[in-house]
Design a protein around this motif. Structure first.
Motif, PDB file in Angstrom:
ATOM      1  N   LEU A 255       0.828  -1.201   0.000  1.00 28.04           N
ATOM      2  CA  LEU A 255       0.000   0.000   0.000  1.00 28.04           C
ATOM      3  C   LEU A 255       0.866   1.256   0.000  1.00 28.04           C
ATOM      4  O   LEU A 255       1.818   1.363   0.773  1.00 28.04           O
ATOM      5  N   PHE A 256       0.506   2.196  -0.869  1.00 21.68           N
ATOM      6  CA  PHE A 256       1.127   3.514  -0.889  1.00 21.68           C
ATOM      7  C   PHE A 256       0.138   4.528  -0.316  1.00 21.68           C
ATOM      8  O   PHE A 256      -1.074   4.445  -0.574  1.00 21.68           O
ATOM      9  N   THR A 257       0.656   5.484   0.451  1.00 20.96           N
ATOM     10  CA  THR A 257      -0.188   6.489   1.082  1.00 20.96           C
ATOM     11  C   THR A 257       0.286   7.880   0.706  1.00 20.96           C
ATOM     12  O   THR A 257       1.342   8.060   0.074  1.00 20.96           O
ATOM     13  N   LEU A 258      -0.491   8.869   1.145  1.00 21.00           N
ATOM     14  CA  LEU A 258      -0.135  10.258   0.891  1.00 21.00           C
ATOM     15  C   LEU A 258       1.215  10.598   1.496  1.00 21.00           C
ATOM     16  O   LEU A 258       1.950  11.447   0.973  1.00 21.00           O
ATOM     17  N   ALA A 259       1.573   9.918   2.598  1.00 19.12           N
ATOM     18  CA  ALA A 259       2.843  10.202   3.267  1.00 19.12           C
ATOM     19  C   ALA A 259       4.048   9.773   2.441  1.00 19.12           C
ATOM     20  O   ALA A 259       5.178  10.190   2.743  1.00 19.12           O
ATOM     21  N   ASP A 260       3.843   8.962   1.390  1.00 26.76           N
ATOM     22  CA  ASP A 260       4.953   8.509   0.551  1.00 26.76           C
ATOM     23  C   ASP A 260       5.271   9.472  -0.582  1.00 26.76           C
ATOM     24  O   ASP A 260       6.116   9.180  -1.419  1.00 26.76           O
TER      25      ASP A 260
END
Length: 407
Positions: A165-170
């Motif tokens: 999973l990729f998030t906004l924090a990445d």
């Protein structure tokens, strides 16, 4: 010969001559130690007797042990099959440094034993590296960008799943701000309605989540809005601003061409009331809906982030706003019930749904009617005597409010 008087008497003639031998006491004979030769003979006889006993009873003294066959050498289990998915539909995948062919989601029959180091490089996100099997976490309900542990059946064989999973924090800070502004601008729907005089409207939320209400004498103008909402208290849903990471993988039936990042956005109902001159009387944002909107974002180095097309089966934002009004009413009635009523078995049913004009709700406990309620303009009203008895703090609905929601 005659015996003289002073001579001792003579022994009788028939007395045995051996009695004149010296006397030796029996105890003295018994106490004499045996000779060395005799002692050796005795020890030899004892040893011989002991050996005979041991030989005779050997099987009883030391039972024979059955022979144990050697354990068969077990072959190591075959390497696992891993199904790798993500909330992006692109990226370069490597396993233990070896590039893998194919596009996500991807099922790979591995050729070596674990552990594995799996990296997905999907610019503009920072590369995500996962370890399989994953380390055990002792933090409950914590967010894990590398989610593993589930097993699925693939061609009648067990397949392990790994979701990356990729998030906004990445993303870089500038891109995070751009995405937040994009969702806030594009994910808003609005419908307007007139508020008749003598209607109740919502004016605020108490700390316990219950409603502050007010009945106004004059008419007002009202706007019901569907807006993105950052707070989201659902278990298992991890949100970063307006974007949430939820397990499930990228949908297989998404037919739009290109590279996309799927996110889900929490949204909420907002009521704004104004006078005819435009003066704001009340502006209230309700808690986020339990439903999440699925979005597909695409990135271009020149244009930046943009919203991708929604699948054809997705309903419009306007229709979702219509549904959101009564869903929020159910949420708020549940808050009132939990605050004031005890016991289990409570259930809320939507009897009539008039969209932004309001709805009629029924409260039951163990399938027994506990009253009907009106949800209109962000206010809960008791629609009958049973409802007022169940929740006496709620205002009683005027006849016009009942008629507006079909009650």
């Amino acid at each position: 010969m005659s015996q003289r008087p002073n001579d001792p008497p003579s022994p009788p003639e028939d007395q045995d001559a051996g009695e004149h031998l010296p006397l030796i006491e029996l105890e003295t004979l018994l106490n004499q130690p045996p000779s060395q030769r005799k002692r050796l003979v005795q020890i030899s006889l004892m040893l011989a007797a002991f050996l005979v006993v041991v030989v005779t009873f050997w099987d009883t003294i030391v039972p024979s042990q059955p022979s144990v066959p050697p354990l068969p050498v077990q072959a190591p289990p075959p390497p696992p099959t891993v199904s790798i998915m993500s909330n992006v539909n692109y990226g370069a995948l490597t396993i233990n440094g070896q590039p893998q062919r194919g596009v996500l989601p991807l099922t790979i029959k591995l050729s070596s034993q674990p552990p594995y180091t799996i990296t997905l490089n999907a610019p503009p996100f920072q590369p995500r590296t996962c370890h399989f099997p994953p380390p055990i976490s002792i933090v409950p309900y914590a967010f894990h960008p590398c989610d593993a542990g589930r097993t699925t059946a693939l061609n009648q064989e067990a397949s392990n799943t790994l979701e990356i999973l990729f998030t906004l924090a990445d993303l870089p800070a500038a891109q995070r701000q751009q995405i937040t502004a994009l969702i806030s601008r594009e994910l808003t729907a609005q419908q307007t309605i007139n508020v008749p005089a003598q209607s109740f409207i919502v004016t605020g939320l108490n700390r316990d989540g219950t409603l502050k209400t007010r009945r106004l004498t004059g008419p007002l103008h009202a706007s019901a809005l569907l807006v993105p909402s950052a707070p989201n208290a659902q278990r298992g849903v991890f949100c970063f601003s307006f974007t949430c990471a939820v397990l499930g993988g990228f949908p297989h039936d998404y037919s739009a061409s290109g590279q996309f990042w799927q996110v889900r956005t929490p949204f909420a109902l907002r009521w704004r009331f104004t006078t005819a001159s435009g003066q704001v009387v009340s502006d209230i944002l309700f808690p986020a809906s339990p439903t999440l909107l699925s979005l597909f974002l695409t990135y271009d180095a020149v244009a930046g982030w943009q919203l991708g097309p929604l699948p054809s089966q997705y309903v419009s934002l306007s229709y979702q706003l219509t549904q959101l009004v009564c869903i929020t009413g159910v949420q708020m009635l549940s808050v009132e019930q939990k605050r004031s009523l005890r016991g289990a078995g409570w259930n809320i049913t939507i009897l009539h749904d008039q969209g932004v004009a309001g709805c009629e709700l029924e409260l039951q406990q163990n399938n027994v009617d506990q009253g009907r309620f009106v949800w209109r303009f962000g206010v809960l009203l008791a629609a009958d005597a049973r409802a007022h008895k169940t929740l006496p703090t709620l205002p009683i609905a005027p006849s016009g409010e009942l008629a507006a929601v079909g009650g």
